[in-house]
Design an enzyme around this catalytic site. Structure first.
Site, short mmCIF file in Angstrom:
data_model
loop_
_atom_site.label_atom_id
_atom_site.label_comp_id
_atom_site.label_asym_id
_atom_site.label_seq_id
_atom_site.Cartn_x
_atom_site.Cartn_y
_atom_site.Cartn_z
N CYS A 54 0.84 -1.19 0.00
CA CYS A 54 0.00 0.00 0.00
C CYS A 54 0.89 1.25 0.00
O CYS A 54 1.86 1.32 0.74
CB CYS A 54 -0.90 -0.01 1.24
SG CYS A 54 -2.03 1.39 1.29
N CYS A 58 0.56 4.60 6.99
CA CYS A 58 -0.08 4.42 8.31
C CYS A 58 0.88 3.62 9.22
O CYS A 58 1.20 2.46 8.90
CB CYS A 58 -1.41 3.70 8.15
SG CYS A 58 -2.45 4.43 6.85
N CYS A 61 0.36 -0.18 10.30
CA CYS A 61 -0.22 -1.15 9.37
C CYS A 61 0.79 -2.13 8.76
O CYS A 61 1.83 -1.73 8.22
CB CYS A 61 -0.97 -0.42 8.26
SG CYS A 61 -1.89 -1.56 7.20
N CYS A 98 -17.17 -8.26 4.95
CA CYS A 98 -16.42 -7.01 4.72
C CYS A 98 -15.18 -7.29 3.91
O CYS A 98 -14.35 -8.11 4.30
CB CYS A 98 -15.98 -6.39 6.04
SG CYS A 98 -17.31 -6.20 7.21
N CYS A 129 -19.93 -5.06 2.92
CA CYS A 129 -19.17 -3.90 3.37
C CYS A 129 -17.86 -3.90 2.59
O CYS A 129 -17.33 -4.98 2.30
CB CYS A 129 -18.89 -4.00 4.87
SG CYS A 129 -17.86 -2.65 5.49
N CYS A 189 -19.46 2.99 8.09
CA CYS A 189 -18.77 2.28 9.16
C CYS A 189 -17.49 3.08 9.41
O CYS A 189 -16.62 3.15 8.53
CB CYS A 189 -18.43 0.85 8.72
SG CYS A 189 -17.34 -0.02 9.86
N ARG A 261 -18.36 -1.60 17.46
CA ARG A 261 -17.70 -2.89 17.24
C ARG A 261 -16.43 -3.04 18.08
O ARG A 261 -15.54 -2.19 18.01
CB ARG A 261 -17.37 -3.10 15.76
CG ARG A 261 -16.72 -4.47 15.52
CD ARG A 261 -16.52 -4.80 14.05
NE ARG A 261 -17.75 -4.71 13.32
CZ ARG A 261 -17.94 -3.92 12.26
NH1 ARG A 261 -16.97 -3.20 11.80
NH2 ARG A 261 -19.12 -3.89 11.66
#
Ligand code: SAM
Ligand code: DTB
Ligand code: SF4
Length: 352
Positions: A54, A58, A61, A98, A129, A189, A261
């Site tokens: 990616c 972040c 991650c 998801c 999702c 979400c 959640r």
């Protein structure tokens, strides 16, 4: 029923965090019971449909191309493979599937594939999702037209702490994507991660942002950081367990109608800690042995935990799109009315 508010001040939220633990959890459980079936927890299963490499940075991650985490990268999965995994999740008892991709945002040439995934997974009778990074208004509309039920896009942390965690996209970028998703009529979400080394003020700032959005996210994932070796946050200090439960309880009090959640991080929590989170108003989990790239508790263990606690999995929601659109329009009208009333009061105070 507690009123749904969108005008939470920092002092309001701090006062909730400062309550004695038992008082906070009791209040959260009381509000929870006014808005939801008490012993029902929504169950979602995750699948990484495109893994690693990616371009975002972040700092938590496993999938960021900026860090060496030893993760096996994978291209966009075949549609058939995704449908098989979704069927598997349905058979094990999930009501929502998801699908997550490690993208900054989807390219236009990726869209036909993800749209087909939505259609086919929905065709199995599952709620759908997706979390694909930033979306343009047009992409959000395409996903809505394909029938996508939810889009996950987190604010992650407070605006003040954000720059220490991610530098490749801004807080406003995230808010823009959320607005596109909402405008397209997809359910939102949106939550964040705690245990990033942030201060309580940042947890307050994150929850304030979520609770003061024009419409509360239908689903609010609270992730406990899963520490990934090789990332800058790979050996950050653990967050106190009770502080995590407090974060759940405050989320429940600020957003009484939202599913909160108990998201990533359950693998390192014992059953008693998870029961405390349910007590504090969490009513959704990720279910199945894997999150996106890291481990989640065994499905059998979760089934046993639900049985020991007398918890039932929530059935798929069958509210029609029209009813949902009307509920959102009504919530927006209520907020406009509340802000008009506030303005009128303020100008009256000035005049008097
Ligand atoms: N790439 C997309 C994006 O960031 O919008 C979607 C996938 S991303 C993995 C979704 C969310 O998972 C992140 O925003 C973050 O809140 C959470 N997450 C990612 N890695 C995590 C970790 N190691 N521990 C806890 N939560 C994590
Ligand atoms: C969310 O808030 N948590 C999920 C989901 N949305 C996409 C992701 C958790 C990821 C945990 C780390 C991993 O498995 O890579
Ligand atoms: Fe990429 Fe999402 Fe991971 Fe950030 S959280 S590095 S955007 S996959």
């Amino acid at each position: 029923m507690t009123a749904i508010r969108h005008d939470w001040s920092r002092n309001d939220v701090r006062a909730l965090f400062d309550l004695p633990f038992m008082d906070l959890v009791f209040r959260a459980q009381t509000v929870h019971r006014q808005h939801f079936e008490p012993n029902t927890v929504q169950v979602s299963t995750l699948l990484s449909i495109k893994t690693g490499a990616c371009p975002e940075d972040c700092k938590y991650c496993s999938q960021s191309g900026h860090y060496d985490t030893g993760l096996d990268k994978e291209k966009l999965l075949e549609i058939q493979k995704v449908v098989e995994e979704a069927l598997n999740a349905k058979e094990k008892g999930a009501s929502r599937f998801c699908m997550g991709a490690a993208w900054r945002s989807p390219r236009d040439k990726d869209m036909p594939y993800v749209l087909e995934m939505v259609k086919q997974v929905k065709g199995l009778g599952l709620e759908t999702c997706m979390t694909l990074g930033m979306l343009s208004g047009e992409q959000a509309q395409q996903l809505a037209d394909a029938g996508l039920d939810y889009y996950n896009h987190n604010l992650d942390t407070s605006p003040e702490h954000y720059g220490k965690i991610i530098t490749t996209r801004t807080y406003d970028d995230r808010l823009n994507t959320l607005a596109h998703v909402r405008e397209a009529g997809i359910k939102v979400c949106c939550g964040g991660i705690v245990g990033l080394g942030e201060a309580r003020e940042d947890r307050i700032g994150l929850l304030m942002q979520l609770a003061n959005l024009p419409v509360h996210p239908e689903s609010v994932p609270i992730n406990m950081l899963v520490k990934i070796a090789g990332t800058p946050l790979g050996d950050v200090e653990d967050l106190d367990s009770f502080e995590f439960v407090r974060t759940i309880a405050v989320a429940r009090l600020l957003m009484p109608d939202s599913h909160v959640r108990l998201s990533a991080g359950r693998e390192t929590m014992n059953d008693e800690m998870q029961a405390l989170c349910f007590m504090a108003g969490a009513n959704s989990i990720f279910y199945g042995e894997k999150l996106l790239t890291t481990a989640n508790p065994e499905a059998e263990h979760d089934r046993l935990l639900f049985a020991r606690l007398g918890i039932n999995p929530e059935r798929r929601q069958d509210v029609s799109d029209e009813a949902r659109a009307e509920a959102i329009a009504q919530s927006v009208r209520q907020q406009q009315l509340a802000s008009l009333t506030r303005d009128a009061m303020a100008s009256r105070d000035t005049v008097n």
